[in-house]
Design a protein around this motif. Structure first.
Motif, PDB file in Angstrom:
ATOM      1  N   GLY A  32       0.802  -1.244   0.058  1.00 39.59           N
ATOM      2  CA  GLY A  32      -0.116  -0.016   0.088  1.00 39.59           C
ATOM      3  C   GLY A  32       0.898   1.252   0.012  1.00 39.59           C
ATOM      4  O   GLY A  32       2.011   1.099  -0.495  1.00 39.59           O
ATOM      5  N   ASP A  33       0.272   2.303   0.397  1.00 33.83           N
ATOM      6  CA  ASP A  33       0.799   3.501   0.241  1.00 33.83           C
ATOM      7  C   ASP A  33       0.839   4.132   2.067  1.00 33.83           C
ATOM      8  O   ASP A  33      -0.284   4.142   2.544  1.00 33.83           O
ATOM      9  N   VAL A  34       2.045   4.796   2.420  1.00 36.13           N
ATOM     10  CA  VAL A  34       2.067   5.020   3.602  1.00 36.13           C
ATOM     11  C   VAL A  34       2.567   6.711   3.511  1.00 36.13           C
ATOM     12  O   VAL A  34       3.754   6.891   2.770  1.00 36.13           O
ATOM     13  N   THR A  35       1.667   7.267   4.032  1.00 41.31           N
ATOM     14  CA  THR A  35       1.821   8.801   4.039  1.00 41.31           C
ATOM     15  C   THR A  35       2.569   9.241   5.380  1.00 41.31           C
ATOM     16  O   THR A  35       1.939   9.006   6.601  1.00 41.31           O
ATOM     17  N   THR A  36       3.379  10.193   5.356  1.00 44.63           N
ATOM     18  CA  THR A  36       4.025  10.657   6.589  1.00 44.63           C
ATOM     19  C   THR A  36       3.310  12.252   7.113  1.00 44.63           C
ATOM     20  O   THR A  36       2.643  12.708   6.081  1.00 44.63           O
ATOM     21  N   VAL A  37       3.475  12.477   8.115  1.00 41.00           N
ATOM     22  CA  VAL A  37       2.991  13.629   8.921  1.00 41.00           C
ATOM     23  C   VAL A  37       3.570  14.943   7.959  1.00 41.00           C
ATOM     24  O   VAL A  37       2.931  16.215   7.980  1.00 41.00           O
ATOM     25  N   SER A  38       4.743  14.562   7.230  1.00 46.28           N
ATOM     26  CA  SER A  38       5.122  15.806   6.532  1.00 46.28           C
ATOM     27  C   SER A  38       4.608  15.780   5.086  1.00 46.28           C
ATOM     28  O   SER A  38       5.126  16.534   4.445  1.00 46.28           O
ATOM     29  N   TRP A 170       6.151   5.233  14.592  1.00 48.14           N
ATOM     30  CA  TRP A 170       4.747   5.444  14.669  1.00 48.14           C
ATOM     31  C   TRP A 170       4.401   6.901  14.497  1.00 48.14           C
ATOM     32  O   TRP A 170       3.593   7.461  13.870  1.00 48.14           O
ATOM     33  N   ASP A 171       5.067   7.842  15.127  1.00 45.06           N
ATOM     34  CA  ASP A 171       4.802   9.112  15.036  1.00 45.06           C
ATOM     35  C   ASP A 171       5.052  10.021  14.013  1.00 45.06           C
ATOM     36  O   ASP A 171       4.737  11.213  13.714  1.00 45.06           O
ATOM     37  N   ARG A 172       5.903   9.394  12.999  1.00 46.89           N
ATOM     38  CA  ARG A 172       5.807   9.856  11.487  1.00 46.89           C
ATOM     39  C   ARG A 172       4.859   9.590  10.597  1.00 46.89           C
ATOM     40  O   ARG A 172       4.869  10.231   9.666  1.00 46.89           O
ATOM     41  N   VAL A 173       3.918   8.722  10.839  1.00 50.00           N
ATOM     42  CA  VAL A 173       2.967   8.129  10.050  1.00 50.00           C
ATOM     43  C   VAL A 173       1.724   9.058  10.011  1.00 50.00           C
ATOM     44  O   VAL A 173       1.040   8.988  11.259  1.00 50.00           O
ATOM     45  N   GLU A 174       1.303   9.443   9.062  1.00 51.66           N
ATOM     46  CA  GLU A 174       0.011  10.199   9.171  1.00 51.66           C
ATOM     47  C   GLU A 174      -1.127   9.061   8.845  1.00 51.66           C
ATOM     48  O   GLU A 174      -2.534   8.954   9.162  1.00 51.66           O
ATOM     49  N   LYS A 175      -0.984   8.283   7.861  1.00 48.65           N
ATOM     50  CA  LYS A 175      -2.139   7.152   7.224  1.00 48.65           C
ATOM     51  C   LYS A 175      -1.386   6.143   6.447  1.00 48.65           C
ATOM     52  O   LYS A 175      -0.538   6.479   5.651  1.00 48.65           O
ATOM     53  N   VAL A 176      -2.026   5.121   6.602  1.00 54.38           N
ATOM     54  CA  VAL A 176      -1.555   3.864   5.949  1.00 54.38           C
ATOM     55  C   VAL A 176      -2.760   3.330   5.058  1.00 54.38           C
ATOM     56  O   VAL A 176      -3.863   3.106   5.566  1.00 54.38           O
ATOM     57  N   ASP A 177      -2.708   3.396   3.864  1.00 50.34           N
ATOM     58  CA  ASP A 177      -3.818   2.816   2.750  1.00 50.34           C
ATOM     59  C   ASP A 177      -3.314   1.674   2.137  1.00 50.34           C
ATOM     60  O   ASP A 177      -2.171   1.594   1.483  1.00 50.34           O
ATOM     61  N   PHE A 178      -4.139   0.484   2.432  1.00 54.18           N
ATOM     62  CA  PHE A 178      -3.751  -0.913   2.049  1.00 54.18           C
ATOM     63  C   PHE A 178      -4.503  -0.966   0.453  1.00 54.18           C
ATOM     64  O   PHE A 178      -5.428  -0.529   0.488  1.00 54.18           O
TER      65      PHE A 178
END
Length: 419
Positions: A32-38, A170-178
């Motif tokens: 999937g796609d992993v989007t960070t807080v930045s 964990w604190d760098r991850v905004e969202k994980v889309d599977f």
């Protein structure tokens, strides 16, 4: 000559990778796609957790703790009191002296939440120890980390198609889309292993496996010693493993046979063989019940993301010992209400974690055990957990024709038949 040998070696390695890639028709790996807080986004195979213990298959379980339980509000004060007196509600911890405020105090009770990664659409961290899960069916749950639940607050690695391994806290991850990944993309660990595992009278189970609760890829090694010294055998070379006294007999694909002992991979220090069966679920077979394991080539036992259907609410019929029948939506153990949720139980020391989607019916047999009938025809006598014993809090049955649900205590249940 050295150049020829080097070229030959590279060619052999490429051939192995090519064979592993073309043999696989769908990908069982989380992707999937992993989007960070930045705002950065990474795409690829996802490893959930630390490198050594990271979960990578869609069939592996996401474990957390529910932060609320909306079904408790449907019980009367007398029903809550009777549950506490019968000892069937250890998680409530009711103070009987404050029943007049039970709605406020116990409408947020905590239960374990387990589901396979393949049933999840997105995961959004909402703090150091919390996350918001959106399931494939649109249900949104808030879960949190507990003392034994490590999937919330853990690190995540994305095998990005351009950057390689990207390790994220964990604190760098905004969202994980599977989503479903391409079948021709493999992690560096190699192909998954599918095998048929014989557990004697406990049954024979087929699916993706983890040997010693650890090794699960074609490149990983089974350690041991034979009469001529130490051996390190990659799983891709093994056809069959059979327990033999204080060691194992190993049959290689070439037909060669070895007897190995001397390490926890091949003796009673082994931590058990895990099977991810598409038709049953998670099964962990301890060394004492292990008979043999035969590696097979069958992609039908590997579940890709698209093999997980959209879950519906649990529906069925509860038959009481008095012959009454109540049909409708079910809240099992006053908690599990969806097909993606998991029934936990044991057959002696063999552990089962079965999605309710795979269960046909449950028949309580005594205080500690129930017969669980699987849709594929397997019948399992299971105990060792509240899900199948008298510690179960009972079932709420919601019928569209009735204003309030019917509450049936576990001790009054003769059979639960799922639709």
């Amino acid at each position: 000559m050295r150049k020829v040998l080097l070229s030959l070696g590279i060619g052999v390695r490429l051939l192995i990778v090519a064979n592993e890639t073309t043999a696989q028709t769908k990908s069982p790996f989380m992707y999937g796609d992993v989007t960070t807080v930045s705002g950065d986004t990474y795409k690829g195979i996802i490893k959930w957790g630390t490198d050594n213990d990271a979960e990578m298959y869609w069939v592996e379980l996401f474990n957390a703790r529910k932060t609320s339980n909306d079904f408790m509000k449907f019980l009367s004060k007398n029903e809550v009191k009777s549950l506490s007196e019968e000892g069937g509600s250890s998680w409530l911890g009711l103070d009987l002296g404050v029943l007049n405020i039970w709605e406020d105090k116990y409408s947020r009770t905590n239960h374990q939440f387990d589901t396979r990664f393949g049933d999840i659409k997105t995961i959004e961290p909402s703090g150091r120890g919390r996350a918001k899960l959106t399931l494939k069916n649109g249900v949104i749950l808030e879960v949190e980390k507990g003392s034994i639940y490590e999937d919330v607050g853990t690190s995540i690695t994305v095998v990005d198609f351009e950057l390689g391994d990207v390790n994220l806290s964990w604190d760098r991850v905004e969202k994980v889309d599977f989503r479903q990944g391409p079948a021709d993309v493999l992690p560096k660990e190699g192909s998954p292993i599918v095998a048929k595992v014989n557990a004697g009278r406990k049954g024979t189970f087929t699916g993706l496996i983890q040997w010693d609760s650890d090794e699960r890829f074609s490149s990983e090694i089974i350690d041991g010693s034979d009469r001529n010294g130490k051996r390190e055998i990659p799983l891709r070379a093994i056809k069959k493993i059979t327990r033999n006294r204080d060691g194992v007999d190993i049959l290689l694909n070439s037909g060669r046979e070895l007897f190995l002992t001397g390490s926890n991979d091949v003796n009673n220090g082994n931590r058990g063989t895990i099977v991810f069966s598409p038709e049953i679920g998670y099964i962990k077979i301890p060394w004492r019940d292990f008979v043999d394991m035969e590696v097979i080539q069958d992609d039908s036992y590997m579940m890709g993301y698209n093999d997980f259907p959209t879950s519906k609410g649990l529906t069925g019929t509860v038959v009481t010992v008095n012959g009454d029948e109540f049909s409708g939506l079910l809240a099992y153990d006053l908690d599990e209400a969806w097909e993606f949720e998991i029934l936990d139980a044991n057959d002696d020391n063999v552990e089962f974690k079965i999605p309710f989607r795979n269960i046909k019916s449950i028949v309580p047999k005594n205080y500690n055990y129930s017969m669980v009938y699987i849709k594929n025809g397997e019948n399992l006598l299971l105990g060792g957990s509240r899900d199948v014993s008298n510690d179960n809090d009972g079932i709420l049955v919601f019928n569209s024709g009735q204003k309030e649900p019917v509450f049936v205590k576990w001790s009054q249940i003769d059979e639960i038949i799922f639709d």
